[in-house]
Motif scaffolding. Structure first.
Motif, PDB file in Angstrom:
ATOM      1  N   TYR A   1     -29.195 -23.078  -8.941  1.00 16.73           N
ATOM      2  CA  TYR A   1     -29.865 -24.301  -8.477  1.00 16.73           C
ATOM      3  C   TYR A   1     -30.586 -24.983  -9.645  1.00 16.73           C
ATOM      4  O   TYR A   1     -31.480 -24.400 -10.253  1.00 16.73           O
ATOM      5  CB  TYR A   1     -30.857 -23.914  -7.386  1.00 16.73           C
ATOM      6  CG  TYR A   1     -31.390 -25.051  -6.540  1.00 16.73           C
ATOM      7  CD1 TYR A   1     -31.037 -25.186  -5.210  1.00 16.73           C
ATOM      8  CD2 TYR A   1     -32.280 -25.983  -7.075  1.00 16.73           C
ATOM      9  CE1 TYR A   1     -31.546 -26.212  -4.422  1.00 16.73           C
ATOM     10  CE2 TYR A   1     -32.790 -27.016  -6.298  1.00 16.73           C
ATOM     11  CZ  TYR A   1     -32.417 -27.115  -4.975  1.00 16.73           C
ATOM     12  OH  TYR A   1     -32.931 -28.128  -4.210  1.00 16.73           O
TER      13      TYR A   1
ATOM     14  N   GLY B   1     -26.669 -32.485  -0.830  1.00 16.29           N
ATOM     15  CA  GLY B   1     -27.790 -32.065   0.024  1.00 16.29           C
ATOM     16  C   GLY B   1     -27.407 -32.054   1.485  1.00 16.29           C
ATOM     17  O   GLY B   1     -26.398 -31.455   1.884  1.00 16.29           O
TER      18      GLY B   1
ATOM     19  N   ASN C   1     -20.472 -25.965  -6.991  1.00 19.24           N
ATOM     20  CA  ASN C   1     -21.433 -26.155  -8.075  1.00 19.24           C
ATOM     21  C   ASN C   1     -21.075 -27.412  -8.857  1.00 19.24           C
ATOM     22  O   ASN C   1     -19.922 -27.585  -9.274  1.00 19.24           O
ATOM     23  CB  ASN C   1     -21.378 -24.920  -8.995  1.00 19.24           C
ATOM     24  CG  ASN C   1     -22.543 -24.898  -9.947  1.00 19.24           C
ATOM     25  OD1 ASN C   1     -23.087 -25.946 -10.335  1.00 19.24           O
ATOM     26  ND2 ASN C   1     -22.942 -23.690 -10.337  1.00 19.24           N
ATOM     27  N   VAL C   2     -22.038 -28.260  -9.063  1.00 19.82           N
ATOM     28  CA  VAL C   2     -21.811 -29.512  -9.788  1.00 19.82           C
ATOM     29  C   VAL C   2     -21.273 -29.259 -11.201  1.00 19.82           C
ATOM     30  O   VAL C   2     -20.594 -30.111 -11.777  1.00 19.82           O
ATOM     31  CB  VAL C   2     -23.132 -30.327  -9.836  1.00 19.82           C
ATOM     32  CG1 VAL C   2     -24.193 -29.577 -10.640  1.00 19.82           C
ATOM     33  CG2 VAL C   2     -22.948 -31.718 -10.396  1.00 19.82           C
TER      34      VAL C   2
ATOM     35  N   PRO D   1     -29.723 -35.824  -8.560  1.00 23.14           N
ATOM     36  CA  PRO D   1     -29.952 -34.424  -8.952  1.00 23.14           C
ATOM     37  C   PRO D   1     -31.351 -33.997  -8.529  1.00 23.14           C
ATOM     38  O   PRO D   1     -32.215 -34.845  -8.327  1.00 23.14           O
ATOM     39  CB  PRO D   1     -29.861 -34.464 -10.483  1.00 23.14           C
ATOM     40  CG  PRO D   1     -29.338 -35.797 -10.841  1.00 23.14           C
ATOM     41  CD  PRO D   1     -29.627 -36.722  -9.704  1.00 23.14           C
TER      42      PRO D   1
ATOM     43  N   GLY E   1     -26.312 -34.518   3.078  1.00 26.24           N
ATOM     44  CA  GLY E   1     -25.193 -35.426   3.368  1.00 26.24           C
ATOM     45  C   GLY E   1     -25.567 -36.862   3.675  1.00 26.24           C
ATOM     46  O   GLY E   1     -24.884 -37.513   4.470  1.00 26.24           O
ATOM     47  N   THR E   2     -26.594 -37.394   3.015  1.00 23.75           N
ATOM     48  CA  THR E   2     -26.928 -38.805   3.264  1.00 23.75           C
ATOM     49  C   THR E   2     -25.813 -39.711   2.739  1.00 23.75           C
ATOM     50  O   THR E   2     -25.393 -40.648   3.422  1.00 23.75           O
ATOM     51  CB  THR E   2     -28.274 -39.171   2.594  1.00 23.75           C
ATOM     52  OG1 THR E   2     -29.221 -38.169   2.928  1.00 23.75           O
ATOM     53  CG2 THR E   2     -28.776 -40.523   3.047  1.00 23.75           C
TER      54      THR E   2
ATOM     55  N   ASP F   1     -20.435 -37.293  -3.906  1.00 25.12           N
ATOM     56  CA  ASP F   1     -21.816 -36.914  -4.219  1.00 25.12           C
ATOM     57  C   ASP F   1     -21.811 -35.422  -4.522  1.00 25.12           C
ATOM     58  O   ASP F   1     -21.678 -34.589  -3.629  1.00 25.12           O
ATOM     59  CB  ASP F   1     -22.768 -37.232  -3.055  1.00 25.12           C
ATOM     60  CG  ASP F   1     -24.223 -36.977  -3.460  1.00 25.12           C
ATOM     61  OD1 ASP F   1     -24.449 -36.311  -4.488  1.00 25.12           O
ATOM     62  OD2 ASP F   1     -25.138 -37.448  -2.749  1.00 25.12           O
ATOM     63  N   PRO F   2     -21.933 -35.049  -5.803  1.00 30.30           N
ATOM     64  CA  PRO F   2     -21.877 -33.628  -6.159  1.00 30.30           C
ATOM     65  C   PRO F   2     -23.216 -32.911  -5.981  1.00 30.30           C
ATOM     66  O   PRO F   2     -23.309 -31.717  -6.264  1.00 30.30           O
ATOM     67  CB  PRO F   2     -21.474 -33.667  -7.637  1.00 30.30           C
ATOM     68  CG  PRO F   2     -22.005 -34.962  -8.142  1.00 30.30           C
ATOM     69  CD  PRO F   2     -22.044 -35.917  -6.984  1.00 30.30           C
TER      70      PRO F   2
END
Ligand SMILES: C[S@@+](CC[C@H](N)C(=O)[O-])C[C@H]1O[C@@H](n2cnc3c(N)ncnc32)[C@H](O)[C@@H]1O
Length: 444
Positions: free
Chosen positions: A335, A146, A278-279, A299, A148-149, A142-143
């Protein structure tokens, strides 16, 4: 077809941008016939159930009217993984067990550690993992991780995962979800006086524990407490210390319950890798080409809200005690949705932000495709926000970017967000794609 944003000679005005986006959005709304209300949550849930089952077994049949599902095999696997069934083969599922234990369909395990803005529903993550039929041995990324869900849910399902996020506060929470389980029970044996002393230490910016994880936990509980008092007067009677103690006891209770749950179901919790990054440049975070089996991500939606500024108390505090060195403005500059491109001359701030947002969203999809294994899978959860009363077609754009970089659309499920007073976002779409079999370099 050339659109407004590909015009080389002239940048569009802000009014033109909004007009173009809102007209584009209108094209995707069904206008004729009988259209379901967007609040039909049950319908979305049936779709999610179907999605999960499609990844886990063949020849199943859903009888929606009678709340029953028929399939003839794979009972044990489905019972241990599915997020939309209560009983399988006459026995309670693992999911119904965990939500009974925690009394909530989403706030189970450490998912509710901190009120991180815009976090996923863990049930949706589980559903996607099942629809992709991911297993122990696979690697999920997951890039936009957040708090971490994705990484926490993958860990609970014994699957390796990597979470990247630009927001250092999100990363602290994601790491805690990973590490708290490995603390000792006696670490949690703290009485009221101990907890008041810890709170007072934090008030005076003194370190409370040598143990890094315990210290991080107390820092986050402290920020959460402080933040609650800035948002509402509801806790004034209770006072900061009592709220802080309550929050600690909640986490302690979660710790005890998860331990019990993992033991009962014989789950080997798989710690995730959580990194700041950074994604748009996953290489710098060490993610190689074609190394990931599946990406499950969401995103940021385009908002003019300042999500980074929301954590100002935490940034100021952590910088001051030397815990980290992060300038909030530097995070904002990277961001998505807050970033303003420096190479867009002579336009108003909002115009630049919208252009930058869609440009970076596209780049992030391209980067995700780079790291995905051939035949890997991608799920993007995304919604259309409204700007000055105009809807931005973020979902449609995301879908087009995915196709542009060679992904194959599998399915889209719309999940209505009910009970949200702010109707700017009426729901979110879960876009599911397959990677392709042949050589990526030829396509990119
Ligand atoms: C909708 S939230 C995702 C929340 C996550 N699914 C969760 O459950 O917590 C979007 C996330 O994207 C992150 N983000 C924004 N710009 C980024 C960038 N350039 N690189 C990586 N992450 C970014 C934000 O910090 C935020 O955590």
């Amino acid at each position: 077809m050339q659109n407004l944003f590909e015009t080389k000679t002239r940048y569009p005005s802000f009014e033109e941008i909004l007009k173009e986006y809102s007209e584009e959005a209108n094209n995707y709304q069904p206008k004729e016939g009988n259209v379901f209300g967007f609040w039909m949550q049950t319908l979305a849930d049936i779709q999610f159930l179907d999605l999960e089952l499609s990844g886990m077994t063949k020849d199943y049949k859903i009888d929606a009217i009678n709340h029953k599902v028929y399939f003839n095999n794979d009972y044990e696997n489905i019972r241990k993984r599915i997020a939309h069934l209560d009983i399988v083969d006459s026995k309670p599922t693992l999911y119904s067990n965990i939500i009974d234990l925690f009394g909530d369909t989403n706030a189970y395990a450490f998912h509710n550690l901190y009120p991180y803005k815009g976090k996923f529903y863990p049930r949706i993550v589980r559903t996607i993992i099942n629809s992709f039929n991911l297993k122990n041995g696979d690697l999920i990324l997951d890039p936009y991780n957040g708090c971490g869900t994705t990484t926490h849910e993958a860990a609970l399902m014994c699957i390796d995962s990597i979470g990247i996020d630009i927001n250092p506060i999100g990363n602290i929470i994601a790491e805690l979800k990973n590490e708290l389980l490995f603390l000792k029970e006696k670490d949690f044996e703290l009485n009221i006086n101990d907890l008041i002393t810890i709170f007072n230490y934090l008030e005076n910016k003194k370190r409370t524990h040598k143990n890094e994880i315990m210290f991080k936990l107390f820092l986050m509980l402290y920020f959460d407490t402080k933040d609650a008092f800035t948002r509402t007067t509801r806790y004034n009677k209770k006072g900061e210390r009592s709220l802080f103690i309550e929050k600690f006891n909640y986490i302690k209770d979660c710790y005890i319950k998860i331990k019990q749950f993992l033991k009962e179901w014989d789950i080997d919790y798989k710690k995730a890798t959580v990194k700041e990054g950074n994604v748009l440049d996953l290489k710098s975070s060490g993610i190689d080409d074609e190394s990931i089996d599946a990406i499950i991500t969401s995103p940021p939606y385009y908002f003019s809200l300042d999500y980074v500024g929301k954590d100002k108390i935490a940034y100021d505090y952590l910088n001051e005690i030397g815990f980290f060195n992060h300038n909030m403005q530097d995070v904002k500059n990277e961001y998505l949705g807050m970033k303003v491109g420096t190479d867009i001359p002579g336009k108003r701030l909002l115009e630049k932000k919208v252009i930058t947002y869609f440009r970076d969203l596209e780049k992030s999809i391209q980067e995700m495709v780079r790291v995905l294994k051939p035949n890997g899978k991608i799920a993007v959860v995304i919604g259309d926000s409204t700007l000055n009363g105009k809807k931005l077609p973020t979902t449609q754009r995301t879908y087009e970017f995915c196709l542009k970089y060679g992904l194959k659309h599998i399915r889209t499920v719309f999940n209505p967000l009910l009970g949200v007073r702010n109707r700017a976002i009426r729901g979110e779409s879960i876009l599911l794609f397959n990677g392709y079999m042949h050589n990526k370099s030829e396509q990119l």
